[in-house]
Design a protein around this motif. Structure first.
Motif, PDB file in Angstrom:
ATOM      1  N   LYS A  37       0.833  -1.205   0.000  1.00  0.00           N
ATOM      2  CA  LYS A  37       0.000   0.000   0.000  1.00  0.00           C
ATOM      3  C   LYS A  37       0.867   1.254   0.000  1.00  0.00           C
ATOM      4  O   LYS A  37       0.658   2.175  -0.775  1.00  0.00           O
ATOM      5  N   ARG A  38       1.854   1.251   0.896  1.00  0.00           N
ATOM      6  CA  ARG A  38       2.710   2.428   0.991  1.00  0.00           C
ATOM      7  C   ARG A  38       3.493   2.625  -0.292  1.00  0.00           C
ATOM      8  O   ARG A  38       3.759   3.753  -0.707  1.00  0.00           O
ATOM      9  N   VAL A  39       3.873   1.479  -0.937  1.00  0.00           N
ATOM     10  CA  VAL A  39       4.568   1.569  -2.224  1.00  0.00           C
ATOM     11  C   VAL A  39       3.702   2.344  -3.215  1.00  0.00           C
ATOM     12  O   VAL A  39       4.144   3.277  -3.875  1.00  0.00           O
ATOM     13  N   MET A  40       2.444   1.927  -3.285  1.00  0.00           N
ATOM     14  CA  MET A  40       1.532   2.571  -4.236  1.00  0.00           C
ATOM     15  C   MET A  40       1.321   4.036  -3.903  1.00  0.00           C
ATOM     16  O   MET A  40       1.216   4.877  -4.797  1.00  0.00           O
ATOM     17  N   GLU A  41       1.274   4.337  -2.608  1.00  0.00           N
ATOM     18  CA  GLU A  41       1.110   5.743  -2.229  1.00  0.00           C
ATOM     19  C   GLU A  41       2.236   6.580  -2.812  1.00  0.00           C
ATOM     20  O   GLU A  41       2.002   7.668  -3.347  1.00  0.00           O
ATOM     21  N   CYS A  42       3.475   6.046  -2.682  1.00  0.00           N
ATOM     22  CA  CYS A  42       4.631   6.767  -3.232  1.00  0.00           C
ATOM     23  C   CYS A  42       4.459   6.983  -4.721  1.00  0.00           C
ATOM     24  O   CYS A  42       4.628   8.092  -5.230  1.00  0.00           O
ATOM     25  N   LEU A  43       4.105   5.908  -5.428  1.00  0.00           N
ATOM     26  CA  LEU A  43       4.053   6.008  -6.883  1.00  0.00           C
ATOM     27  C   LEU A  43       2.894   6.915  -7.319  1.00  0.00           C
ATOM     28  O   LEU A  43       3.025   7.699  -8.261  1.00  0.00           O
ATOM     29  N   LYS A  44       1.774   6.844  -6.580  1.00  0.00           N
ATOM     30  CA  LYS A  44       0.651   7.721  -6.933  1.00  0.00           C
ATOM     31  C   LYS A  44       1.035   9.178  -6.700  1.00  0.00           C
ATOM     32  O   LYS A  44       0.696  10.063  -7.489  1.00  0.00           O
ATOM     33  N   LYS A  45       1.746   9.390  -5.621  1.00  0.00           N
ATOM     34  CA  LYS A  45       2.210  10.757  -5.356  1.00  0.00           C
ATOM     35  C   LYS A  45       3.109  11.207  -6.497  1.00  0.00           C
ATOM     36  O   LYS A  45       3.026  12.353  -6.952  1.00  0.00           O
ATOM     37  N   GLY A  46       3.962  10.294  -6.957  1.00  0.00           N
ATOM     38  CA  GLY A  46       4.833  10.599  -8.086  1.00  0.00           C
ATOM     39  C   GLY A  46       4.029  11.035  -9.296  1.00  0.00           C
ATOM     40  O   GLY A  46       4.370  12.012  -9.976  1.00  0.00           O
ATOM     41  N   LEU A  47       2.939  10.305  -9.525  1.00  0.00           N
ATOM     42  CA  LEU A  47       2.093  10.630 -10.671  1.00  0.00           C
ATOM     43  C   LEU A  47       1.508  12.029 -10.529  1.00  0.00           C
ATOM     44  O   LEU A  47       1.485  12.816 -11.482  1.00  0.00           O
ATOM     45  N   ARG A  48       1.049  12.326  -9.302  1.00  0.00           N
ATOM     46  CA  ARG A  48       0.465  13.649  -9.076  1.00  0.00           C
ATOM     47  C   ARG A  48       1.478  14.739  -9.371  1.00  0.00           C
ATOM     48  O   ARG A  48       1.184  15.741 -10.011  1.00  0.00           O
ATOM     49  N   ILE A  49       2.724  14.514  -8.895  1.00  0.00           N
ATOM     50  CA  ILE A  49       3.763  15.518  -9.128  1.00  0.00           C
ATOM     51  C   ILE A  49       4.056  15.631 -10.621  1.00  0.00           C
ATOM     52  O   ILE A  49       4.205  16.722 -11.163  1.00  0.00           O
ATOM     53  N   ALA A  50       4.070  14.473 -11.298  1.00  0.00           N
ATOM     54  CA  ALA A  50       4.323  14.484 -12.744  1.00  0.00           C
ATOM     55  C   ALA A  50       3.273  15.313 -13.453  1.00  0.00           C
ATOM     56  O   ALA A  50       3.572  16.052 -14.394  1.00  0.00           O
TER      57      ALA A  50
END
Lengths: 828, 181
Positions: A726-739
């Motif tokens: 879950k935390r992994v996905m949170e990081c990657l989703k946050k990455g997407l938002r920043i992108a």
């Protein structure tokens, strides 16, 4: 006068060389004619007429007009012709003609030169036919030659005497018990070795006197020319010594008692520099080494008495080198045990230097060089001899009362460098060099540049031969010796050194660190402490090169202690100390205002700490990570450097498995926080995406272990991957938002594709929070955005990246990994 | 065409030089290109590489002095596109799938990386991966059994033959791996 009147041309002047050629030609013509006549008369057995022609021929040798070179040519031509006369006379004797008459007859020849040449010729014939009067004839001849006192003519005359008597000198021991002469019988006086020695020594002395006299002939302005001519003639004098060496009965005793003293007396008393220099070297060359070994003292004592301008240094060095070679020969007898070669030379060289007050210092040092070579070649195991030479050199310098250091370019400095390099190159082991007590003190006389050059030479020698320094004391000594490379010196020049040279030197010292190595870990720790003391004082510019290798050396030592944990129950405390040492050392770099370097060293330290696993290691590792973070936050301000640094911190931390959750959590959080605070959006996106790995493959040690008796033990359990999907996905989703917040479309798409790849990575590792829908969504988004990009090289790259990703998915879809997830439903 | 692949020398921080036996094998004039994974760490080592071949490519390692080396590089040699990166930026270090991500991004046939101080040469999804290890046998915190090694690639048309040289004990041992595009 009409122009057509011919004007008498003056005689063209001949050059001096042409003059000589003309004179020589004329003389040789006479020789040709007279020798022809002589032979004709001899053929007709008209002896007296033959002798007359011979006399005419010999009269050409009376000239004063020829140079030594030309005179020599004339002399050779005439000697050749006289051979015929000699053969004829020998034949005559065979036939019974009384040669004794001739001896009388020839005495009445006109001038002294022809007379003496004929006497010598006849005398030798007489000796050859009848040995019994040999001794008297020889004595006669050598005395009679005194009649010619002109140097050039006299030298050649006596040379003729020497050549003619070559095979006639008595070479037998004296008869100790001669039979008494019977009445009426002629006493047989054929002579013995003593007579030959006397003969040659007298001839030699007279020739030397003539040779020396040449020095004072003529005008002072012609001195150089005269000296050159003298050099051309030196072999004539030297041949006497060669003849002495060829006599078989000249053994060591006779050489010691009769021959050498006779030669040395003449050499010393003539007080002529050219003669002395040549003859002393001649003695060395001509007589065997066994003789020299037994006569070192008188020979060297004479050296002390030679003329001031004689280069005594070269003579002694020639002798030393010869004897060193002799000692070194495998098939030779070597130096006899009763001859203390080194002591003799050591003493005599000291005597020589004392006797010659104005010997330049570099020459004195050169002599020490030859002594050191002697010591090393003849007595390689006797280190004390080498040290003695160095001690003598120290004394020499002390006496000089130098006010300043020897200048780098001076001859003395160069000789001293030469001297010191010899033990370095001979032993190829700096540890042996350190045993020479007087080696280091000699460094003190050099100026800064020379000291540095010598230090570099020493260090290079160690590196080339891989000489390891196994003791702390030796480390101390060596770093003291090469201190000009380690620390600032009082006499250092004010200007900044050339940066390339400086970095080359310091890299040398950095590399040298790897040679500081003991098999014993406790000793190694002391070595590191010693090195730390020296290098720590090197100043800010140097420590950047020298402290990092020290730190890595310390890390390696910690691992060694861990390997030996069975044998050393204090290993854990020692490792603790080592990491404290590292902490201190790295902090020194921070004080010197470095930041990137100590940051990386702290990260390496944390890794090492985690792997060694001593008591309390988690605390130490945490401290190292904190220090790294502090440096990151306080000192790294460039955005590119920040991204690189935080990436490294995250990557390093991901590998560490020593932390429990209560330490792991704050570090994880710091990483994510730092990543999200990076200035540029793309950097933020990438930083945050990388953090995702911390939540997956990052490891913690769970819970407390328990002892058998139920009590809690400080040991933790085995490290386990977090695998917090879950935390992994949170990081990657946050990455997407920043992108999504990136304004540059192509950068945005690039970042999407990167995140897609990370999704795939985690999906394939078994992260259940990633599913095919997530993948499809992102793939569709990318597919939408791609066509909107302007075509360019960059766009091609991005496209290819995407294509490769899709290709990978296709591959996995069609031939899935046995343990991999199913890609069913994937829309590509 | 011969390509020398090496890296992680760590001179002078963790090593004082390449093993003598390696230096003897590396003769100037025989090699056309050099691909270095980084962590030289100083100009001296770079200059040494320049004496072996004029075409030298270096990427930045975590301890390199020269900050202007790129983080990644793509070089074309013959028919091969070769990617070069040190590998300390690839998380987790040495992970095949993470390296594959880099391969896909750079779109290369061969990906060369280092940092782990462990020699690798393998095929993965039809692409080739090489890690030349450490040419000096430099220390690595995570691996106690480091062996000095370097790689020589012989590139002919669509085949690359990889020779790995390892110093095991006192001897240089060579292994050969082939990869076809």
């Amino acid at each position: 006068m009409s122009s057509e009147d011919s004007v008498k041309q003056p005689q063209t002047q001949l050059s001096p060389q042409e003059e000589q050629e003309k004179l020589l030609d004329e003389a040789l013509q006479v020789v040709k004619v007279q020798s022809f006549q002589m032979k004709r008369c001899l053929d007709k057995t008209k002896l007296m007429d033959g002798l007359k022609h011979a006399s005419n021929m010999l009269s050409e040798l009376r000239t004063s007009m020829l140079t030594p070179k030309s005179y020599y040519e004339l002399y050779m031509a005439i000697s050749d012709e006289l051979r015929h006369l000699e053969i004829y006379l020998c034949d005559e004797f065979q036939k019974g003609r009384k040669v004794a008459d001739l001896y009388e007859l020839v005495q009445y020849a006109g001038n002294i030169i022809p007379r003496l040449y004929l006497l010598i010729t006849v005398g030798v014939v007489y000796i050859k036919s009848n040995e019994s009067c040999r001794k008297d004839i020889l004595k006669d001849l050598v005395e009679m030659c005194r009649g010619v006192q002109h140097p050039l003519r006299g030298l050649f005359l006596r040379n003729y005497l020497l050549q003619m008597t070559r095979n006639s000198l008595p070479d037998c021991p004296p008869n100790e018990d001669p039979e008494p002469v019977k009445e009426g019988e002629v006493e047989i006086r054929s002579g013995d070795i003593k007579d030959s020695i006397d003969f040659i020594l007298l001839n030699f002395a007279e020739m030397n006197k003539l040779w020396v006299r040449m020095q004072h002939q003529g005008h002072t302005r012609d001195r150089e020319k005269r000296e050159k001519e003298r050099q051309e003639l030196r072999i004539l004098v030297g041949t006497n010594l060669v003849r002495l060496s060829q006599l078989e009965e000249v053994n060591i005793q006779r050489y010691q008692k009769l021959v050498l003293p006779g030669i040395l007396e003449q050499v010393v008393s003539c007080k002529d520099a050219i003669a002395q220099e040549y003859l002393m070297e001649c003695i060395i060359q001509v007589f065997p080494d066994e003789f020299h070994l037994q006569t070192l003292n008188p020979f060297l004592r004479s050296c002390a008495e030679l003329h001031a301008s004689v280069n005594v240094k070269n003579i002694i060095i020639a002798l030393v080198d010869r004897l060193a070679l002799f000692a070194h020969r495998d098939d030779g007898p070597g130096i006899p045990n009763d001859i203390q070669l080194f002591d003799i030379f050591s003493q005599q060289v000291a005597t020589v230097t004392q006797a010659r007050q104005d010997m330049p210092t570099e020459d004195i040092v050169s002599l020490q060089v030859s002594l050191i070579n002697l010591a090393l070649k003849c007595y390689p195991e006797k280190i004390q001899y080498v040290d003695k030479v160095l001690e003598t050199t120290v004394e020499i310098f002390n006496k000089l009362n130098l006010e300043q250091f020897l200048e780098n370019s001076s001859a003395v400095s160069k000789e001293l460098s030469r001297l010191l390099k010899i033990p370095i190159d001979s032993y190829n082991n700096v540890l042996t060099v350190l045993e020479l007590k007087h080696f280091a003190p000699l460094f003190e006389y050099f100026d800064y540049d020379s000291r540095k050059n010598m230090s570099i030479y020493v260090v290079n020698n160690c590196l080339e031969h891989g000489t390891e320094i196994p003791m702390a004391e030796q480390t101390d000594q060596i770093l003291q010796l090469v201190s000009s490379l380690v620390q600032d010196q009082a006499d250092q020049p004010q200007e900044e050194p050339d940066p390339e040279d400086f970095s080359e030197e310091q890299n040398l010292m950095g590399r040298f660190m790897s040679l500081l190595n003991s098999d014993n870990p406790d000793q190694q720790y002391m070595i590191l402490n010693s090195a730390r003391k020296h290098f720590g004082n090197g100043g800010n510019k140097r420590i950047k090169f020298t402290l990092p290798p020290l730190v890595f050396s310390a890390f390696r030592l910690a691992f060694r202690y861990k390997e030996m944990s069975e044998e050393d129950d204090k290993w854990e405390k020692k490792c603790q100390k080592i990491f404290q040492f590292c902490h201190q050392t790295i902090s020194a770099l921070i004080k010197a205002e470095y930041s990137e370097l100590p940051l990386r060293l702290f990260l390496q330290g944390a890794l090492a700490c985690g792997e060694v696993g001593f008591e309390n290691y988690e605390t130490v590792a945490y401290e190292f990570m904190s220090q790294a973070f502090s440096l990151y936050e306080d000192e790294i301000s460039d955005s590119k450097a920040q991204l690189a640094a935080i990436t490294l911190i995250i990557a390093t931390f991901e590998r560490m498995s020593c932390f429990g959750e209560e330490n792991h959590e704050p570090l994880r959080t710091q990483c994510a926080l730092a990543a999200s605070k990076l200035l540029k959006k793309p950097d933020q996106c990438r930083g945050v995406s990388i953090c995702s790995h911390l939540f997956w493959s990052g490891k913690t040690r769970e819970g407390e272990g328990t002892e058998m008796n139920g009590e809690a033990s400080p040991e933790r359990g085995e490290p386990k991957e977090l695998q917090d999907g879950k935390r992994v996905m949170e990081c990657l989703k946050k990455g997407l938002r920043i992108a999504n917040q990136c304004m540059d479309k192509s950068v945005q798409v690039q970042l999407f594709i990167e995140i897609l790849n990370r999704y795939i990575f985690f999906y394939e590792k078994g992260n259940e929070a990633v599913n095919v829908q997530v993948l499809n969504q992102l793939i569709e988004k990318i597919r939408e955005d791609l066509p909107e990009l302007d075509s360019s090289e960059e766009m091609d790259q991005i496209n290819k990246h995407f294509q490769n990703t899709i290709e990978h998915l296709r591959l996995r879809q069609t031939s899935p990994e046995s343990e991999g997830p199913s890609y069913q439903g994937l829309e590509i | 065409m011969l390509v020398l692949v090496l890296g992680d020398l760590h001179i002078p921080y963790r090593s004082n030089g390449m093993p003598a036996k390696f230096k003897k094998l590396l003769v100037p004039g025989k090699i056309q290109h050099i691909l270095c994974t980084g962590n030289l760490c100083t100009k001296e080592s770079f200059d040494y590489l320049k004496t072996l071949a004029s075409d030298v490519h270096v990427v930045k390692g975590d301890f390199d002095e020269n900050l202007s080396y790129p983080e990644q590089k793509v070089v074309t040699v013959g028919q091969f596109k070769i990617g070069l990166c040190h590998g300390h930026q690839v998380v987790p270090w040495g992970d095949i799938e993470s390296l594959a991500m880099v391969q896909r991004q750079l779109d290369v046939d061969i990906l060369i990386s280092g940092h782990t101080h462990k020699f690798e040469a393998f095929e993965h999804e039809n692409k080739f991966y090489i890690n030349p290890g450490t040419a000096t046998g430099a220390y690595n915190a995570l691996d106690s059994g480091v062996t000095p090694s370097f790689v020589l690639m012989d590139i002919q048309a669509t085949t690359v033959v990889t020779y790995v040289y390892q110093l095991i004990g006192d001897d240089v041992k060579v292994e050969r791996i082939e990869y076809k595009k």
